[in-house]
Scaffold this active site. Structure first.
Site, mmCIF file in Angstrom:
data_model
loop_
_atom_site.group_PDB
_atom_site.id
_atom_site.type_symbol
_atom_site.label_atom_id
_atom_site.label_comp_id
_atom_site.label_asym_id
_atom_site.label_seq_id
_atom_site.Cartn_x
_atom_site.Cartn_y
_atom_site.Cartn_z
ATOM 1 N N ALA A 1 0.822 -1.207 0.000
ATOM 2 C CA ALA A 1 0.000 0.000 0.000
ATOM 3 C C ALA A 1 0.858 1.260 0.000
ATOM 4 C CB ALA A 1 -0.932 -0.008 1.208
ATOM 5 N N TYR A 2 1.950 1.226 0.776
ATOM 6 C CA TYR A 2 2.848 2.387 0.821
ATOM 7 C C TYR A 2 3.484 2.616 -0.543
ATOM 8 C CZ TYR A 2 6.863 5.255 2.241
ATOM 9 O OH TYR A 2 7.802 6.248 2.346
ATOM 10 N N VAL A 3 3.966 1.541 -1.159
ATOM 11 C CA VAL A 3 4.587 1.665 -2.484
ATOM 12 C C VAL A 3 3.573 2.161 -3.508
ATOM 13 C CG1 VAL A 3 5.508 0.310 -4.402
ATOM 14 C CG2 VAL A 3 6.502 0.082 -2.128
ATOM 15 N N SER B 1 1.194 4.219 -2.985
ATOM 16 C CA SER B 1 1.054 5.667 -2.813
ATOM 17 C C SER B 1 2.249 6.410 -3.398
ATOM 18 C CB SER B 1 0.859 6.013 -1.330
ATOM 19 O OG SER B 1 2.055 5.869 -0.578
#
Length: 244
Positions: free
Chosen positions: A152-154, A156
């Site tokens: 999820a971070y990647v 974003s």
């Protein structure tokens, strides 16, 4: 480039990499708007650091994903210092977990800060930055290393990269550069939080330089893109000790 007299706004400037960027730009003679989301006392300390480094600082608060808050932050910096030359989008959050298990509420929080926040701030920057200026966003080396748990971070940060490359082309003719910096493992609270010693050691040993990055390492890259690096435009610059 003579950077004395230039003006910057650094989101997330009250801590971590953002605070290191403020101090580094202040040492180059910038006046800097030090953005904070919640803790004005921390921002005030960074403002004092900026003055000690030879620049000027102003604390400005607000939610990076809120258009009215960011318009007010830009207004405050312009009123105090006469304009804006550089905007650094250092505000961000990192919430980790496997895609199959991550809370959608956590996904939405990262979307709000990392994607919407970068978009809102970039929009204000594109409207206001003076010719000869720079917009510097933040991605992550994990878009290439692709560690499990970072999905999820990647996602974003991949969105941030896409915005960066397109905005650079949309500002053709304005003499404004737009780039992203993609740090590797860097010794900040954002990175260290929730990791055990074995994990930190493993990540520190992964780059050929065999250490974690320091916030000052990343700030040097930002200072280059903000000032003398005028021929670097529409790029993602990896500052990771050779990790990938």
């Amino acid at each position: 480039m003579d950077t004395a007299g230039r003006v910057a706004l650094v989101t997330g400037g009250s801590g971590g990499i953002g605070a290191a960027v403020v101090r580094r730009l202040a040492a180059d003679g910038y006046s800097v708007g030090v953005h904070y989301a919640r803790n004005n006392l921390t921002a005030d300390r960074v403002v004092a650091d900026a003055a000690a480094a030879g620049g000027h600082g102003l604390a400005v608060g607000g939610d990076v994903g809120d258009e009215a808050d960011m318009a007010a932050a830009f207004d405050a910096v312009e009123t105090a210092f006469g304009g804006i030359d550089v905007v650094v989008n250092a505000a961000g959050i990192m919430l980790l977990g496997p895609i199959a298990e991550l809370s959608l509420a956590d996904l939405d929080r990262m979307h709000h800060t990392n994607i919407r926040g970068t978009f809102v701030v970039s929009q204000q920057a594109a409207r206001r930055i003076r010719p000869g200026g720079a917009i510097i966003n933040f991605s992550t080396t994990v878009t290439r290393t692709q560690y499990p748990g970072y999905g999820a971070y990647v996602a974003s940060k991949a969105a941030v990269e896409g915005m960066t490359l397109i905005l650079a082309r949309e500002l053709k003719g304005r003499n404004i550069t737009v780039n992203a910096v993609a740090p590797g493992p860097t010794a900040t609270a954002l990175f260290l939080d929730g990791k055990d010693d074995a994990t930190i050691t493993r990540l520190a040993e992964a780059p050929p330089l065999e250490r974690l990055g320091e916030p000052g390492d990343i700030a040097e890259t930002v200072a280059f893109l903000a000032g003398p690096g005028r021929w670097v435009n529409g790029q993602v610059v990896f500052a990771n000790g050779g990790l990938a």
